[in-house]
Design a protein around this motif. Sequence first.
Motif, PDB file in Angstrom:
ATOM      1  N   TYR A 170      52.185  62.015  37.267  1.00 34.82           N
ATOM      2  CA  TYR A 170      52.207  60.337  36.101  1.00 34.82           C
ATOM      3  C   TYR A 170      53.863  59.882  35.864  1.00 34.82           C
ATOM      4  O   TYR A 170      54.097  58.484  35.698  1.00 34.82           O
ATOM      5  CB  TYR A 170      51.251  60.473  35.186  1.00 34.82           C
ATOM      6  CG  TYR A 170      51.377  59.008  34.709  1.00 34.82           C
ATOM      7  CD1 TYR A 170      50.998  57.939  35.054  1.00 34.82           C
ATOM      8  CD2 TYR A 170      52.050  59.090  33.073  1.00 34.82           C
ATOM      9  CE1 TYR A 170      51.383  56.875  34.015  1.00 34.82           C
ATOM     10  CE2 TYR A 170      52.897  58.163  32.671  1.00 34.82           C
ATOM     11  CZ  TYR A 170      51.923  56.913  32.796  1.00 34.82           C
ATOM     12  OH  TYR A 170      52.209  55.282  32.628  1.00 34.82           O
ATOM     13  N   TRP A 216      51.517  50.509  40.788  1.00 30.01           N
ATOM     14  CA  TRP A 216      50.373  50.526  40.252  1.00 30.01           C
ATOM     15  C   TRP A 216      49.904  52.252  38.701  1.00 30.01           C
ATOM     16  O   TRP A 216      49.260  53.659  39.783  1.00 30.01           O
ATOM     17  CB  TRP A 216      48.598  50.803  41.240  1.00 30.01           C
ATOM     18  CG  TRP A 216      49.246  49.875  41.729  1.00 30.01           C
ATOM     19  CD1 TRP A 216      49.166  48.885  42.742  1.00 30.01           C
ATOM     20  CD2 TRP A 216      47.488  48.220  41.726  1.00 30.01           C
ATOM     21  NE1 TRP A 216      48.780  47.771  43.301  1.00 30.01           N
ATOM     22  CE2 TRP A 216      47.116  47.731  42.526  1.00 30.01           C
ATOM     23  CE3 TRP A 216      46.857  48.805  40.657  1.00 30.01           C
ATOM     24  CZ2 TRP A 216      46.948  46.825  42.520  1.00 30.01           C
ATOM     25  CZ3 TRP A 216      46.176  47.726  40.255  1.00 30.01           C
ATOM     26  CH2 TRP A 216      46.198  46.786  41.366  1.00 30.01           C
ATOM     27  N   GLN A 255      49.271  52.183  36.137  1.00 28.69           N
ATOM     28  CA  GLN A 255      48.690  52.376  35.944  1.00 28.69           C
ATOM     29  C   GLN A 255      47.193  53.216  36.050  1.00 28.69           C
ATOM     30  O   GLN A 255      46.251  53.873  35.529  1.00 28.69           O
ATOM     31  CB  GLN A 255      47.991  51.253  35.049  1.00 28.69           C
ATOM     32  CG  GLN A 255      48.980  50.483  34.042  1.00 28.69           C
ATOM     33  CD  GLN A 255      50.056  50.018  34.230  1.00 28.69           C
ATOM     34  OE1 GLN A 255      49.959  49.552  35.525  1.00 28.69           O
ATOM     35  NE2 GLN A 255      50.633  50.295  33.542  1.00 28.69           N
ATOM     36  N   VAL A 256      47.028  52.775  37.854  1.00 27.22           N
ATOM     37  CA  VAL A 256      46.227  54.240  38.124  1.00 27.22           C
ATOM     38  C   VAL A 256      46.201  55.671  38.014  1.00 27.22           C
ATOM     39  O   VAL A 256      44.952  55.943  37.616  1.00 27.22           O
ATOM     40  CB  VAL A 256      45.883  53.774  39.821  1.00 27.22           C
ATOM     41  CG1 VAL A 256      45.204  54.768  40.527  1.00 27.22           C
ATOM     42  CG2 VAL A 256      45.802  52.276  40.249  1.00 27.22           C
ATOM     43  N   GLY A 280      44.843  56.460  34.527  1.00 23.82           N
ATOM     44  CA  GLY A 280      43.759  56.837  34.335  1.00 23.82           C
ATOM     45  C   GLY A 280      43.055  57.205  34.860  1.00 23.82           C
ATOM     46  O   GLY A 280      42.019  58.377  34.722  1.00 23.82           O
ATOM     47  N   LEU A 281      43.802  58.376  36.388  1.00 22.14           N
ATOM     48  CA  LEU A 281      42.995  59.296  36.722  1.00 22.14           C
ATOM     49  C   LEU A 281      43.562  60.871  35.993  1.00 22.14           C
ATOM     50  O   LEU A 281      42.547  61.176  35.932  1.00 22.14           O
ATOM     51  CB  LEU A 281      44.368  59.701  38.233  1.00 22.14           C
ATOM     52  CG  LEU A 281      43.980  58.589  39.387  1.00 22.14           C
ATOM     53  CD1 LEU A 281      44.608  59.591  40.534  1.00 22.14           C
ATOM     54  CD2 LEU A 281      42.508  59.246  40.180  1.00 22.14           C
ATOM     55  N   ILE A 296      38.863  54.507  34.697  1.00 18.93           N
ATOM     56  CA  ILE A 296      39.439  54.416  35.047  1.00 18.93           C
ATOM     57  C   ILE A 296      40.350  52.453  35.327  1.00 18.93           C
ATOM     58  O   ILE A 296      41.098  52.162  35.171  1.00 18.93           O
ATOM     59  CB  ILE A 296      39.785  54.458  36.692  1.00 18.93           C
ATOM     60  CG1 ILE A 296      40.292  55.987  36.576  1.00 18.93           C
ATOM     61  CG2 ILE A 296      40.886  53.908  37.543  1.00 18.93           C
ATOM     62  CD1 ILE A 296      39.682  56.679  38.271  1.00 18.93           C
ATOM     63  N   LEU A 308      43.003  50.329  33.488  1.00 21.66           N
ATOM     64  CA  LEU A 308      43.999  49.515  33.743  1.00 21.66           C
ATOM     65  C   LEU A 308      44.101  48.341  33.813  1.00 21.66           C
ATOM     66  O   LEU A 308      44.891  47.646  33.127  1.00 21.66           O
ATOM     67  CB  LEU A 308      43.195  49.598  35.751  1.00 21.66           C
ATOM     68  CG  LEU A 308      43.371  49.915  36.564  1.00 21.66           C
ATOM     69  CD1 LEU A 308      42.429  49.803  37.602  1.00 21.66           C
ATOM     70  CD2 LEU A 308      45.458  49.799  36.629  1.00 21.66           C
ATOM     71  N   THR A 316      51.322  46.990  36.666  1.00 17.32           N
ATOM     72  CA  THR A 316      50.386  46.270  36.912  1.00 17.32           C
ATOM     73  C   THR A 316      50.914  44.918  36.125  1.00 17.32           C
ATOM     74  O   THR A 316      50.191  43.884  36.770  1.00 17.32           O
ATOM     75  CB  THR A 316      49.437  46.529  36.692  1.00 17.32           C
ATOM     76  OG1 THR A 316      48.851  47.321  35.504  1.00 17.32           O
ATOM     77  CG2 THR A 316      48.658  47.557  37.331  1.00 17.32           C
TER      78      THR A 316
END
Length: 352
Positions: A189, A198, A200-201, A204-205, A234, A238, A260
């Motif tokens: 990350y 992205w 933020q993905v 989220g993961l 996730i 986001l 994002t």
Amino acid sequence: MRLRRLQRNGLPFGQRVIYKQPDFCHGADHMKPADRMPEAESGAVADAVQGNWVDRWAPRAARPYLRLSRADRPIGTWLLLLPCWWGLALAALATGRFGWEGAWIALGCALGAFLMRGAGCTWNDVTDRHIDGAVARTRSRPIPAGQVRVVQALIWMAAQSLVSLVILLTFDWAAIWLGVASLVPVAIYPFAKRFTWWPQVFLGLAFNWGALLAWAALAGSLSLAPLVLYLSGIAWTLFYDTIYAHQDAEDDALIGVKSTARLFGDRTKTWLRGFLVATVLLMGFAVLLAARDRSMLSLVVALGGPWAIGWHMSWQLSRFDASDNAGLLRLFRSNRDAGLLPVLFSAAALAL
């Protein structure tokens, strides 16, 4: 105007510096470069909340390490913990059991979230140490400020991880392996904002992995329900992290950091609405899968969780103003309350 501000803070035109937009360690009070407070004589980080417990009460020798872990900013711990409790609550609905085992898993997840968020923040500061020293908001952090050496930070990160491992080893083997696997998104990350629009993905993961782990800790294996819940988390990440990222969007554009917030621009509210719908629908589907064998009343109450978080997110969306940094920070922090709502509804459903 913003370019002149960056130059006054030691960032010459054309220098490509990664500004510290949303990292693994959410919760810092946001201030633009020209508004930074000078570093306190005590060694406090410039963008920390004034009067926090670390600066006031922690032993002086421990303060730099607690600051590395962002122990003075609890919102990141909450956002890491809540998906764990979601997964645990749905596993309890699916299996019909909780008891002392479930209570320990809930407590173990809370301790683990605190420790692993701290380890992740420490890793983030190690990887960004050269960047942090060139940015006004972050150059007072312990590593660039010279309070902690890299080797010491790595030892601190390892210590937090080892204590987390001890807690993890008390869980089911499926959860143990998932806990080990979680290190992959955590490690990746901090670099995401360098190569993708992205990041933020990737957040989220990492932040929602606990939904899988806590389910497996109680149920002993994974199924479709926790996987769908993971996807819901996730989408939620986001949503809230795009709101958070808008605080730095203009400065990030100057120095080339991806997010994002920059990607969506004026279309942000449309995207946020999509993330809201995805969060609610996916969470609702996960609840249906987990609680389908329970009574109709229990199922209806459990479905109140996705309904409630959806209303809270709608409230946030109605107050979203990309130009109001203080408001953005308040909305971001309000997601602790949003994330608690499904836990409360699931707990009520479990009692029926």
